[in-house]
Design an enzyme around this catalytic site. Sequence first.
Site, mmCIF file in Angstrom:
data_model
loop_
_atom_site.group_PDB
_atom_site.id
_atom_site.type_symbol
_atom_site.label_atom_id
_atom_site.label_comp_id
_atom_site.label_asym_id
_atom_site.label_seq_id
_atom_site.Cartn_x
_atom_site.Cartn_y
_atom_site.Cartn_z
ATOM 1 N N LYS A 168 0.840 -1.182 0.000
ATOM 2 C CA LYS A 168 0.000 0.000 0.000
ATOM 3 C C LYS A 168 0.885 1.245 0.000
ATOM 4 O O LYS A 168 2.055 1.115 0.334
ATOM 5 C CB LYS A 168 -0.976 -0.004 1.168
ATOM 6 C CG LYS A 168 -0.309 0.206 2.536
ATOM 7 C CD LYS A 168 -1.321 0.271 3.618
ATOM 8 C CE LYS A 168 -1.805 1.677 3.868
ATOM 9 N NZ LYS A 168 -1.053 2.425 4.884
ATOM 10 N N LYS A 202 -2.811 -10.027 10.604
ATOM 11 C CA LYS A 202 -2.808 -10.078 12.071
ATOM 12 C C LYS A 202 -3.689 -11.234 12.539
ATOM 13 O O LYS A 202 -4.801 -11.412 12.039
ATOM 14 C CB LYS A 202 -3.341 -8.756 12.655
ATOM 15 C CG LYS A 202 -2.400 -7.567 12.427
ATOM 16 C CD LYS A 202 -2.964 -6.322 13.089
ATOM 17 C CE LYS A 202 -2.204 -5.079 12.659
ATOM 18 N NZ LYS A 202 -1.018 -4.788 13.435
ATOM 19 N N ASP A 255 -4.562 6.682 4.732
ATOM 20 C CA ASP A 255 -3.517 5.857 5.340
ATOM 21 C C ASP A 255 -4.102 4.666 6.103
ATOM 22 O O ASP A 255 -3.542 3.578 6.096
ATOM 23 C CB ASP A 255 -2.692 6.742 6.292
ATOM 24 C CG ASP A 255 -1.405 6.069 6.746
ATOM 25 O OD1 ASP A 255 -0.737 5.447 5.904
ATOM 26 O OD2 ASP A 255 -1.074 6.167 7.950
ATOM 27 N N HIS A 260 -7.142 -0.449 6.144
ATOM 28 C CA HIS A 260 -7.230 -1.303 7.335
ATOM 29 C C HIS A 260 -8.647 -1.326 7.933
ATOM 30 O O HIS A 260 -9.187 -2.391 8.235
ATOM 31 C CB HIS A 260 -6.252 -0.834 8.410
ATOM 32 C CG HIS A 260 -4.834 -0.710 7.918
ATOM 33 N ND1 HIS A 260 -4.302 -1.548 6.971
ATOM 34 C CD2 HIS A 260 -3.836 0.146 8.237
ATOM 35 C CE1 HIS A 260 -3.041 -1.203 6.735
ATOM 36 N NE2 HIS A 260 -2.733 -0.180 7.489
#
Length: 511
Positions: A168, A202, A255, A260
């Site tokens: 990214k 994760k 960002d 995310h």
Amino acid sequence: MDNPFAGASGERLARAPATALVIFGATGDLTLRKLIPALCNLAQDDYLPTPFVVVGASRREIPDEQYRQMILEGIREHSRRKIEDKIWQEFSENVFYHQVRFDNQNDYHLLKERLDNICRQKGGNLNFLYYLATSPSYFGLISENLHQAGLVESTKHGLRRTSVIVEKPFGHDLDSAKRLNLELKSSFEEKQIFRIDHYLGKETVQNILVFRFANGIFEPLWNYRYIDHIQISVAENVGIGRRGEYFDKTGIVRDIAQNHILQVLSLLCIEPPVSFTADSVRDEKVKVLKSIRRFTTPQQIETCTIRGQYIKGYINNQAVRGYTEEDGVAKNSTTETFAALRLEIDNWRWAGVPIYIRTGKRLPKRITEISVLFKRPPDILFKNLSYRGVDQNVLAIQIQPREGISLKICSKPPGPRLRAEPVVMEFNYGHSFGVPSPEAYERLLLDAMKGDATLFTRDDEIEEAWDILDPVLHHWETKDSPPLYTYEAGTWGPKEAANLLKSSGRRWRRL
Ligand code: BG6
């Protein structure tokens, strides 16, 4: 292809096929801090394929031995655990360096010769996996040159699997993301492209699917009948460090939220996939993203979004600078370092359930949490008793740093009076499993070597995510845009962020 959840019950994972991993941007921060340490940890756990080779590719000319020393320093500084000498010896013998000036065709032909030689030495056709750890402006150029040099093989007729991993940020808005997708797809097929969102690597994010679909008791409650609203918070106490120039052009929405947060949200809200294969899971995620209500008017954006920028303040009792005093940031910058949004998913399951997201730099602490707040029970039985209050049940999934899940319930405290008080039931990864979680990049690199794209974002997911946020970002750039509020570093963002929830009698959870 492996089930992405194989190994969960302790069975041995199938090994990835023999691979040469070529990392473009081989001397950069990401490679030295994250990629190489992740590979060494995979080596230590004996997960790497055999043979396995790393070829660092960058513009500078560096002898192999010097490159090995460079990455050893990175490992010493950044690996989550110490790597045994024997493991390093074996690993480093298979690390090479090759100079590639990204725009020089001839360098790619020489790279091909080098890779062919390595394959001969290793006695077989290794798969080629290219990692583009470079600025996104090179993604198109590098993939085109790889293609021209005969380093990309078709999935149908090739001798080996060739794939590419891209980092990214994937585009700056919807148009640039579409262009980037087209550029990549003129050299690679979609199934050869692995777009990284490290949140998906994760453990706690992968656990969302297990939690939802392996537990019979939650799924029946997972809808508008029982859930009042959802909050997703990604808070960081760090500022922007040495990334001022990048961040000032980017802002927190691009960002963190576009990738995310929307990825986490889509996993949290998907319908059960047909299976855990890459396309089944991603098909369902795309449906969630498509169902998120689009912002179509400035009024909607003004009532459903808040943006902020930190000014000087204190983090852990240490004075820190304001955003516009940071290196690389324009003095009159209007880039947001905090954002809070109210989203809604217009589908049968989630109709009328607001999803509040917030993310920011220089907040009081680092924490990523999803909180699912359930509807209150009818206030009939308890209304005349003297008690502290029947609180909402809250299921909190803590992604980091205290990885775990807790459920807040009401309980009667001991004593002669009938009262209700909130108590918390907790599951904590560390206590329950007794082993530290691997770094996200370990899992993602291994999956890419196996050709399993479940934990990578597909072209349509990326475009839907931009489609949701593009109107907000564009409106914020206009002269009638809503104010950019300030907040002191070390606080939970501008106080106006509370207004997003206040009108409906809700408030942000205290984290
Ligand atoms: C990155 C962002 O994608 O994620 C950074 O570019 C951010 O700004 C980082 O700090 C947060 O990642 P994590 O894993 O620490 O939550």
